[in-house]
Design an enzyme around this catalytic site. Structure first.
Site, short mmCIF file in Angstrom:
data_model
loop_
_atom_site.label_atom_id
_atom_site.label_comp_id
_atom_site.label_asym_id
_atom_site.label_seq_id
_atom_site.Cartn_x
_atom_site.Cartn_y
_atom_site.Cartn_z
N LEU A 1 0.82 -1.20 0.00
CA LEU A 1 0.00 0.00 0.00
C LEU A 1 0.86 1.26 0.00
CD1 LEU A 1 -2.82 1.29 0.18
CD2 LEU A 1 -2.61 1.16 2.68
N ASP A 2 0.61 2.13 -0.99
CA ASP A 2 1.25 3.44 -1.11
C ASP A 2 2.77 3.36 -1.18
OD1 ASP A 2 -1.25 4.62 -0.98
OD2 ASP A 2 -1.16 4.96 1.18
N GLU A 3 3.30 2.25 -1.68
CA GLU A 3 4.75 2.09 -1.78
C GLU A 3 5.21 1.75 -3.20
OE1 GLU A 3 6.58 -0.35 1.13
OE2 GLU A 3 5.63 0.65 2.83
#
Length: 284
Positions: A227-229
């Protein structure tokens, strides 16, 4: 005589002769190079190159691929060739906040963003009127705990049936499953309303306000199971002050998000982004 307008992107381990091998073959085809960018990642030894060029009508994409085969084999290149005469097709996914989607639609309408919206998909019905006004197919796919897998299968079907080249999460406030993120790796761009890696997850502007930051930003990145990486394509920031509320930060953020996402989509559809492990090379 009509011409082909093509973009060649390649990557391989760096060594002498790569540029010469490629440009020699293009010259033999009568191609004219309009733009050339290259980058050597000294840490990994990888070489990246993007060449935009025109070629005679009888030297299209297939002819270029055939001409480059010896160089590709010699240097063990990974290559893509895009035909710029064809507008890439995108699927836009949105929830209730539609500012980023509206900015994309406007930039397409005025010709700055060379893409075609194949469909708008949302877990809410709020954007149906916009889709109808723009004459774009709208798909309402509400997502809950019990139907996430089923709705993602419908999304995949939409992507396949429309021939979409890219899925854009324009403030789509649902997390794609690991399976979906993996299947569409490199073909899904998300706008996160924060300057990653700071303030991941929900309500990042409120997190930023609580920390008293003096800069807020937005990040466009490829979606991965983490997530979000995912690999970052673009980021921007704006200064804020102690006198601003969390809602003020949200308002400033809306403008940043719209700009950053539109630029990231533009770079992607123009074949200006190349994946480099967990990072990207962006020939802006």
């Amino acid at each position: 005589m009509s011409e082909n307008t093509l973009v060649l992107c390649l990557s391989c381990m760096d060594r002498p002769g790569i540029v010469a091998a490629v440009t020699t073959e293009l010259a033999e085809l009568g191609a004219n190079i309009a733009e050339s960018n290259q980058f050597w990642d000294r840490q990994t030894g990888q070489f990246f190159m993007r060449i935009a060029f025109t070629s005679p009508a009888d030297a299209g994409r297939d002819a270029v691929e055939r001409a480059l085969r010896p160089a590709i084999a010699r240097f063990e290149m990974k290559t893509t060739i895009a035909d710029l005469s064809r507008k890439p097709r995108i699927v836009i996914m949105v929830s209730k906040f539609d500012h980023a989607m509206l900015h994309l639609l406007y930039q397409i309408r005025v010709g700055w963003l060379g893409a075609e919206v194949a469909a708008i998909v949302s877990n809410h019905d709020d954007s149906r009127g916009i889709a109808e006004y723009e004459n774009i197919a709208f798909h309402h796919l509400p997502v809950g705990r019990d139907n996430k897998t089923e709705q993602e299968e419908k999304l995949l079907q939409i992507v396949q049936e429309t021939g979409a080249d890219l899925v854009v999460l324009a403030r789509y406030m649902q997390i794609l499953s690991n399976r979906m993120s993996t299947r569409l790796f490199g073909k899904v761009i998300n706008i996160h309303h924060s300057f990653l890696p700071s303030f991941k997850g929900a309500k990042p502007y409120h997190q930023a306000h609580a920390r008293g930051v003096k800069l807020i930003g937005a990040t466009a990145h490829y979606v991965t199971p983490d997530l979000d990486e995912g690999p970052i394509i673009g980021q921007e920031t704006e200064p804020v002050t102690h006198a601003m509320s969390a809602d003020d930060l949200v308002a400033v953020g809306r403008d940043i998000e719209s700009r950053v996402l539109a630029k990231a989509v533009k770079y992607h559809v123009e074949s200006r982004v190349m994946l480099n492990g967990s990072k990207t090379v962006v020939f802006a």
